[in-house]
Motif scaffolding. Structure first.
Motif, PDB file in Angstrom:
ATOM      1  N   LEU A 133     -24.679 102.351  68.885  1.00 47.80           N
ATOM      2  CA  LEU A 133     -24.192 103.713  68.673  1.00 47.80           C
ATOM      3  C   LEU A 133     -24.573 104.675  69.788  1.00 47.80           C
ATOM      4  CD1 LEU A 133     -25.034 103.989  64.879  1.00 47.80           C
ATOM      5  CD2 LEU A 133     -22.817 103.510  65.913  1.00 47.80           C
ATOM      6  N   VAL A 134     -25.779 104.515  70.316  1.00 49.61           N
ATOM      7  CA  VAL A 134     -26.286 105.398  71.367  1.00 49.61           C
ATOM      8  C   VAL A 134     -26.657 104.523  72.558  1.00 49.61           C
ATOM      9  CG1 VAL A 134     -28.054 107.091  71.964  1.00 49.61           C
ATOM     10  CG2 VAL A 134     -27.232 106.951  69.617  1.00 49.61           C
ATOM     11  N   SER A 135     -26.118 104.836  73.722  1.00 47.33           N
ATOM     12  CA  SER A 135     -26.360 103.963  74.877  1.00 47.33           C
ATOM     13  C   SER A 135     -27.817 103.977  75.326  1.00 47.33           C
ATOM     14  CB  SER A 135     -25.444 104.355  76.038  1.00 47.33           C
ATOM     15  OG  SER A 135     -25.722 105.673  76.445  1.00 47.33           O
ATOM     16  N   ASN A 136     -28.447 105.125  75.318  1.00 44.58           N
ATOM     17  CA  ASN A 136     -29.833 105.218  75.761  1.00 44.58           C
ATOM     18  C   ASN A 136     -30.579 106.162  74.822  1.00 44.58           C
ATOM     19  OD1 ASN A 136     -32.150 104.973  77.203  1.00 44.58           O
ATOM     20  ND2 ASN A 136     -31.505 106.297  78.888  1.00 44.58           N
ATOM     21  N   PRO A 137     -31.235 105.644  73.784  1.00 42.27           N
ATOM     22  CA  PRO A 137     -31.932 106.529  72.846  1.00 42.27           C
ATOM     23  C   PRO A 137     -33.120 107.214  73.519  1.00 42.27           C
ATOM     24  CG  PRO A 137     -32.394 104.250  72.322  1.00 42.27           C
ATOM     25  CD  PRO A 137     -31.373 104.247  73.405  1.00 42.27           C
ATOM     26  N   ILE A 138     -33.180 108.514  73.362  1.00 39.97           N
ATOM     27  CA  ILE A 138     -34.247 109.304  73.968  1.00 39.97           C
ATOM     28  C   ILE A 138     -35.176 109.875  72.902  1.00 39.97           C
ATOM     29  CG2 ILE A 138     -34.743 111.343  75.373  1.00 39.97           C
ATOM     30  CD1 ILE A 138     -32.019 110.897  76.713  1.00 39.97           C
ATOM     31  N   PHE A 139     -34.592 110.313  71.798  1.00 38.52           N
ATOM     32  CA  PHE A 139     -35.358 110.966  70.746  1.00 38.52           C
ATOM     33  C   PHE A 139     -35.561 110.014  69.564  1.00 38.52           C
ATOM     34  CE2 PHE A 139     -32.862 114.298  72.862  1.00 38.52           C
ATOM     35  CZ  PHE A 139     -33.910 115.022  73.405  1.00 38.52           C
ATOM     36  N   SER A 184     -36.015  96.743  73.250  1.00 41.96           N
ATOM     37  CA  SER A 184     -35.861  95.372  72.731  1.00 41.96           C
ATOM     38  C   SER A 184     -35.772  95.280  71.214  1.00 41.96           C
ATOM     39  CB  SER A 184     -37.041  94.515  73.209  1.00 41.96           C
ATOM     40  OG  SER A 184     -38.248  95.001  72.662  1.00 41.96           O
ATOM     41  N   SER A 185     -36.120  96.344  70.492  1.00 39.58           N
ATOM     42  CA  SER A 185     -36.164  96.254  69.033  1.00 39.58           C
ATOM     43  C   SER A 185     -35.172  97.169  68.330  1.00 39.58           C
ATOM     44  CB  SER A 185     -37.570  96.594  68.535  1.00 39.58           C
ATOM     45  OG  SER A 185     -38.498  95.656  69.009  1.00 39.58           O
ATOM     46  N   THR A 186     -34.209  97.695  69.055  1.00 41.52           N
ATOM     47  CA  THR A 186     -33.241  98.601  68.432  1.00 41.52           C
ATOM     48  C   THR A 186     -31.807  98.180  68.743  1.00 41.52           C
ATOM     49  OG1 THR A 186     -33.422 100.079  70.327  1.00 41.52           O
ATOM     50  CG2 THR A 186     -34.788 100.605  68.412  1.00 41.52           C
ATOM     51  N   PRO A 187     -31.373  97.017  68.267  1.00 39.59           N
ATOM     52  CA  PRO A 187     -30.010  96.577  68.596  1.00 39.59           C
ATOM     53  C   PRO A 187     -28.929  97.435  67.949  1.00 39.59           C
ATOM     54  CG  PRO A 187     -30.998  95.088  67.021  1.00 39.59           C
ATOM     55  CD  PRO A 187     -32.074  96.033  67.455  1.00 39.59           C
TER      56      PRO A 187
END
Length: 154
Positions: A46-52, A38-41
């Motif tokens: 740029l990245v569909s699903n941030p993992i790191f 919710s806090s990384t628009p």
């Protein structure tokens, strides 16, 4: 050094100082992976699903700081408004109508930004949104008053 440039330099340093503190406080999002959705628009653009944690874009640090640590982002906003106002004034020193029109335009953009992009889910985002509203209204009303006063004095 004239007084105009001293104000410009001080506002610039204040903007950089408060921006760096905002980004520092917002870097706490790295330790809060539950907020990544919710806090990384900007990261999700740029990245569909941030993992790191390295996937998070630095602009999202500012978004996180707005939501949860709003003091420095509001000070960044105020110093940016002051810096832009001083820049507009110095660029159009003898063309008073252009200063007022550009101030009104900047106020309308600020009002639109406040109403369109900031949903008030947390206390920090609510305060930041109202700060944008107040600054936008001050710019619009100040520029409108100055144009009205200039037209009636002629």
């Amino acid at each position: 050094m004239s007084r105009n440039y001293v104000g410009f330099v001080l506002a610039g340093f204040a903007f950089i100082f408060f921006l760096l503190f905002s980004l520092y406080e917002g870097s706490n999002i790295v330790n809060d992976p539950f907020e990544w959705k919710s806090s990384t628009p900007f990261t999700h653009l740029l990245v569909s699903n941030p993992i790191f944690p390295q996937d998070i874009v630095w602009l999202d640090f500012f978004v996180y700081a707005i939501k949860f640590y709003a003091v420095y982002p509001i000070m960044t906003l105020i110093s940016a408004a002051l810096l832009l106002g001083l820049t507009i004034r110095n660029m159009n020193k003898n063309k008073k109508i252009y200063i007022n029109i550009s101030g009104i335009l900047l106020g309308v953009i600020t009002l639109y930004t406040s109403l369109a992009f900031f949903s008030a889910h947390t206390l920090g985002s609510t305060v930041f949104r109202y700060s944008l509203l107040v600054i936008g209204l001050m710019l619009v009303l100040g520029g409108s008053y100055s144009i009205f006063r200039h037209k009636t004095s002629n």
